[in-house]
Design an enzyme around this catalytic site. Structure first.
Site, PDB file in Angstrom:
ATOM      1  N   HIS A 104      46.997  13.504 -16.193  1.00 40.80           N
ATOM      2  CA  HIS A 104      45.974  14.527 -16.394  1.00 40.80           C
ATOM      3  C   HIS A 104      44.805  13.923 -17.186  1.00 40.80           C
ATOM      4  O   HIS A 104      45.028  13.153 -18.113  1.00 40.80           O
ATOM      5  CB  HIS A 104      46.556  15.704 -17.190  1.00 40.80           C
ATOM      6  N   GLU A 106      28.386  13.010   8.796  1.00 45.03           N
ATOM      7  CA  GLU A 106      28.008  12.114   7.699  1.00 45.03           C
ATOM      8  C   GLU A 106      26.507  11.855   7.704  1.00 45.03           C
ATOM      9  O   GLU A 106      25.854  11.896   6.651  1.00 45.03           O
ATOM     10  CB  GLU A 106      28.803  10.813   7.802  1.00 45.03           C
TER      11      GLU A 106
END
Length: 466
Positions: free
Chosen positions: A447, A189
């Site tokens: 969707h 990270e």
């Protein structure tokens, strides 16, 4: 009278450490009418608030903004030259972190029945803890003392300055060349973050691949993403050594292995693991057992070998995340106050890696499932075939789900791509319900989303060898 309690302040419960488990437990216990002492030697909020999730993910957000701005032309947006003001990035991080810390401090300070003690706690006997000049006794004691960065035994390290996950957060300028020793979650990270801020970055990992607890396809994709952003990755660094450069040049040289060319850096970050803060609590005086790595040994309900002492959070070795620590609190509170026999073994391993795109993980890897003797089926789909990812212009990664071929049980998932840290919960929740994979594969999702492709992945299961 409790042994060692002469002249002491008596409490129903003493909580040592104000991380993610301690304050909410204090809230539950005080609401039940108990008198509670909370002891904190440094900052309320623990690792998450002060050095972990809150500040690092705030920095990740700034790094993502810089990265997206540089890609503006790809979206038809003209941004002009992009620069990073690290002092302002740090100021934003500090502001968010301090507000979070102060929120927890205010909660504890205003909690009826709770007394906060500032200082280092040490056991004098199983029921007695000293904090400076004050002596406290408790009928029950809860340890929530967290962990800290491991500083490895690297030849030459004493001669150079180095950073840990704590001190690196104080940087207000961008390093010229940040060299990171370690190839797991914290290291990765910070690597991507500081590369996006403008630093040259090199990751040096002792093992043969990054994020070694993951399946090899995950490790390979992580490396591909980082190298694609210009991060240098060195693996197989089995004999790391460092030396200070002369004062005129400054910085250091790091040699990853015998015969290798040295790597010249300006800043050195050590991110090779964590260790529990249990070595200076006087646990011997309480008779509390620890394992060979210093973690407090606990049972399935987080009780130590001493009946009235529990250990929660990073110090018990049952997890090293904010969510595992908070879940520890829930388990302890459920057993003590709700007559609800919750257990650590009931929870499913889950976590995320917050590089960009993120990796959301739940349950077993394919390798772990096979090592456990399970016959597995695997569904996998690249993010290039996920409409939402294509629309956003973020198509790196893939999603993969592992299923037991004999029972139809979902064993694990890796959702590695945009929104993966959120989408993985679709799988995690079905796993928690102990429902067959068909429950999810036959569910209609919205969707366009990342989550809508998980049912499709489960409709395309095959043997890993296929």
């Amino acid at each position: 009278m409790t042994p060692g309690s002469s002249g002491a302040q008596a409490f129903d419960a003493i909580i040592v450490g104000a991380g993610q488990a301690g304050p909410p437990l204090a809230g539950r216990l005080t609401a039940a009418g108990q008198r509670v002492a909370v002891i904190e030697r440094q900052h309320v909020g623990g690792t998450c608030v002060n050095y972990g999730c809150i500040p690092t993910k705030t920095l990740v957000a700034s790094a993502h903004a810089a990265h997206l701005a540089r890609r503006g032309a790809e979206y038809g947006v003209g941004t002009g030259p992009v620069s990073v003001d690290m002092a302002k990035v740090k100021a934003r991080k500090d502001d968010i972190m301090l507000k979070d810390r102060h929120g927890v401090e205010s909660w504890l300070d205003g909690m009826d029945g709770c007394t906060v003690f500032r200082g280092h706690a040490r056991f004098e006997d199983p029921h007695t803890i000293r904090v400076g000049d004050q002596v406290l006794t408790g009928e029950r004691i809860f340890l929530n003392v967290g962990g800290r960065a491991v500083v490895p035994d690297i030849p030459g390290l004493s001669e150079v300055e180095y950073l840990t996950n704590v001190s690196v957060l104080e940087l207000d300028t961008v390093p010229e060349h940040l060299v990171i020793v370690g190839g797991s979650y914290i290291a990765l990270e910070f690597a991507q973050m500081y590369r996006r801020f403008g630093a040259r970055v090199t990751v040096v990992e002792r093992g043969p691949r990054l994020a070694s607890r993951e399946d090899e396809d995950v490790s390979a994709t992580i490396r591909e993403i980082l190298e694609g952003e210009g991060i240098d990755v060195v693996v197989g660094a089995e004999d790391v050594r460092v030396s200070k450069r002369n004062s005129e040049i400054g910085g250091f040289e790091l040699t990853p292995r015998t015969g290798a060319d040295p790597i010249t850096g300006s800043h050195l970050l050590l991110a090779v693991g964590r260790q529990p803060n249990t070595d200076d609590l006087g646990l011997d005086a309480a008779g509390v057992q620890t394992d060979g790595r210093g973690f407090v040994v606990v049972d399935d309900q987080l009780r130590t070998n001493i009946d009235h002492i529990w250990a929660m959070g990073d110090c018990n070795g049952k997890g090293a995340f904010t969510h595992t620590s908070y879940n520890d609190f829930e388990i302890v509170a459920a057993n003590l106050l709700d007559d609800d026999p919750r257990r650590v073994s009931d929870r499913i391993t889950t976590y995320a890696l917050y590089i960009d795109p993120p990796l959301g993980r739940a349950g077993m890897t394919v390798s772990q499932a096979q090592a456990a003797g399970r016959k597995v089926l695997v569904g996998k789909r690249p993010m290039t075939r996920v409409g939402r990812a294509v629309e956003k212009g973020e198509t790196q990664g893939f999603m993969k789900v592992v299923v037991d071929a004999d029972t139809d049980e979902i064993l694990g998932a890796a959702i590695f791509g945009v929104g993966g840290d959120e989408a993985v919960h679709c799988v995690l929740d079905v796993m928690s319900a102990k429902a067959p994979y068909t429950t999810l594969s036959r569910t209609m999702h919205i969707h366009p989303t990342v989550s809508e492709l998980i049912p499709t992945v489960l409709q395309e299961l095959s043997s890993p060898s296929d």
